[in-house]
Scaffold this active site. Structure first.
Site, short mmCIF file in Angstrom:
data_model
loop_
_atom_site.label_atom_id
_atom_site.label_comp_id
_atom_site.label_asym_id
_atom_site.label_seq_id
_atom_site.Cartn_x
_atom_site.Cartn_y
_atom_site.Cartn_z
N MET A 98 -6.57 -1.36 1.06
CA MET A 98 -7.33 -0.19 0.62
C MET A 98 -8.79 -0.49 0.86
SD MET A 98 -5.03 0.43 -2.77
CE MET A 98 -4.40 -1.24 -2.67
N MET A 129 -8.38 -4.41 -2.30
CA MET A 129 -9.32 -3.31 -2.58
C MET A 129 -10.75 -3.78 -2.36
SD MET A 129 -7.64 -1.80 -6.04
CE MET A 129 -5.86 -1.49 -6.17
N ASP A 158 -2.17 -5.94 -3.15
CA ASP A 158 -3.13 -4.84 -3.08
C ASP A 158 -4.54 -5.39 -2.85
OD1 ASP A 158 -1.59 -2.41 -3.52
OD2 ASP A 158 -1.10 -3.31 -5.45
N ASP A 216 4.51 3.90 -3.42
CA ASP A 216 3.65 3.02 -4.22
C ASP A 216 2.91 3.85 -5.26
OD1 ASP A 216 1.90 1.09 -5.16
OD2 ASP A 216 0.89 0.77 -3.23
N MET A 250 1.62 7.05 -0.82
CA MET A 250 1.03 6.79 -2.14
C MET A 250 1.45 7.89 -3.11
SD MET A 250 -0.55 3.95 -1.97
CE MET A 250 -1.10 4.04 -3.68
N HIS A 285 -1.41 -4.42 1.44
CA HIS A 285 -1.79 -3.01 1.43
C HIS A 285 -3.31 -2.98 1.37
CE1 HIS A 285 -1.85 0.91 -1.23
NE2 HIS A 285 -2.35 1.11 -0.01
N HIS A 333 4.16 -7.31 -2.82
CA HIS A 333 3.13 -6.35 -2.42
C HIS A 333 1.77 -6.83 -2.92
CE1 HIS A 333 1.82 -2.25 -1.30
NE2 HIS A 333 1.11 -2.24 -2.42
N SER A 373 4.17 -5.46 -7.21
CA SER A 373 2.75 -5.51 -6.85
C SER A 373 2.04 -6.48 -7.77
CB SER A 373 2.13 -4.11 -6.99
OG SER A 373 0.73 -4.24 -7.07
C1 DX5 Z 1 -2.45 1.25 -6.58
C2 DX5 Z 1 -1.72 0.13 -5.89
C3 DX5 Z 1 -0.37 -0.08 -6.38
C4 DX5 Z 1 -0.29 -0.45 -7.84
C5 DX5 Z 1 0.95 0.18 -8.39
O1 DX5 Z 1 -3.63 1.50 -5.93
O2 DX5 Z 1 -1.64 0.38 -4.50
O3 DX5 Z 1 0.35 -1.02 -5.60
O4 DX5 Z 1 -0.22 -1.83 -8.09
O5 DX5 Z 1 1.00 -0.03 -9.75
P1 DX5 Z 1 2.04 0.76 -10.66
O6 DX5 Z 1 3.40 0.41 -10.20
O7 DX5 Z 1 1.73 0.23 -12.04
O8 DX5 Z 1 1.74 2.22 -10.52
ZN ZN Z 2 -0.32 -0.89 -3.21
#
Ligand code: DX5
Ligand code: ZN
Length: 230
Positions: free
Chosen positions: A80, A49, A47, A187, A149, A78, A45, A20
């Site tokens: 969010m 947000m 993320d 994740d 998650m 992903h 991956h 990620s």
């Molecule tokens: C959290 C993200 C993850 C995050 C995971 O909201 O969706 O993808 O990057 O990070 P680690 O592996 O450090 O928990």
């Molecule tokens: Zn993620």
């Protein structure tokens, strides 16, 4: 710039390690992505947000577009974000190959998933830790993957929540009966000490942020995850 076709396919059997970029150095993103590619990452991956669905902000289609041009790793976005529908065409145009939306963020989830597929992206649905399996079940026939998650989304570096493995086992049981091709992604908090239990429960794709980008040696970190999962 990419010099070859992607080395990994979403249909590939076995496990996949997906770093990620949330934990990467954003000021050196292309270098970071090249480094995890060379270190054995299967796909990337990303993320996304919105500061609304989760209490953090990251990036959007313009960054994804430049990433897609800079790497031959497939991009797994992903989302969010609340009500992602209006963003989907831009993520598809930017070069997203796999895209997950949160069940909790979509009023018309079935329509959203159909739109993801119509845009030639592989659709996934993500579930927050508190969201129960029965809410997912009606949409499962439409999906290529499920994202469980194992932390509350919004930040990297949080502790793994073991209780979500019951949900992984429920999805695994469903796919054995209905669609063996369905993939299960997890994740949050994935590291050598947590990955084996997730693999045993049925996970195929492992997102790892801090466990990879927080390490000095990315190849050793990815290898340690593979070894622990096996
Ligand atoms: C959290 C993200 C993850 C995050 C995971 O909201 O969706 O993808 O990057 O990070 P680690 O592996 O450090 O928990
Ligand atoms: Zn993620």
């Amino acid at each position: 710039m990419p010099t070859s076709t992607p080395r990994w396919s979403p249909d590939a059997p076995g496990l996949a390690i997906c770093p990620s970029i949330l934990s990467a150095d954003f000021a050196r993103l292309a270098d970071e992505v090249a480094a995890v590619g060379a270190a054995g990452a299967d796909f990337l991956h990303v993320d996304v947000m919105d500061g609304h669905f989760v209490p953090n902000l990251t990036l959007g289609p313009p960054v994804v577009k430049r990433l897609a041009a800079a790497t031959d790793l497939l991009l797994d976005c992903h989302l969010m974000v609340t009500d992602p529908d209006t963003l989907l065409p831009a993520f598809a145009a930017a070069g997203t190959r796999m895209l997950s939306v949160h069940l909790e963020a979509c009023t018309h989830l079935h329509r959203t998933v159909q739109q993801i597929r119509a845009l030639s992206m592989s659709p996934g649905v993500a579930l927050n830790p508190h969201t129960a399996f029965p809410l997912l079940e009606p949409i499962l026939p439409e999906l290529d993957f499920v994202l469980i998650m194992s932390v509350n989304p919004g930040f990297g570096g949080q502790a793994f929540i073991p209780a979500v493995l019951d949900k992984v086992r429920a999805v695994d049981a469903w796919r054995r009966a209905h669609n063996p091709g369905l993939k299960i992604q997890i994740d949050g908090g994935i590291k050598p000490s947590t990955i084996a239990a997730a693999r045993a429960a049925g996970v195929d794709w492992f997102v790892a942020g801090s466990a990879v980008f927080g390490a000095d040696d990315y190849a050793a970190a990815i290898a340690a995850l593979r070894t622990a999962a096996a």
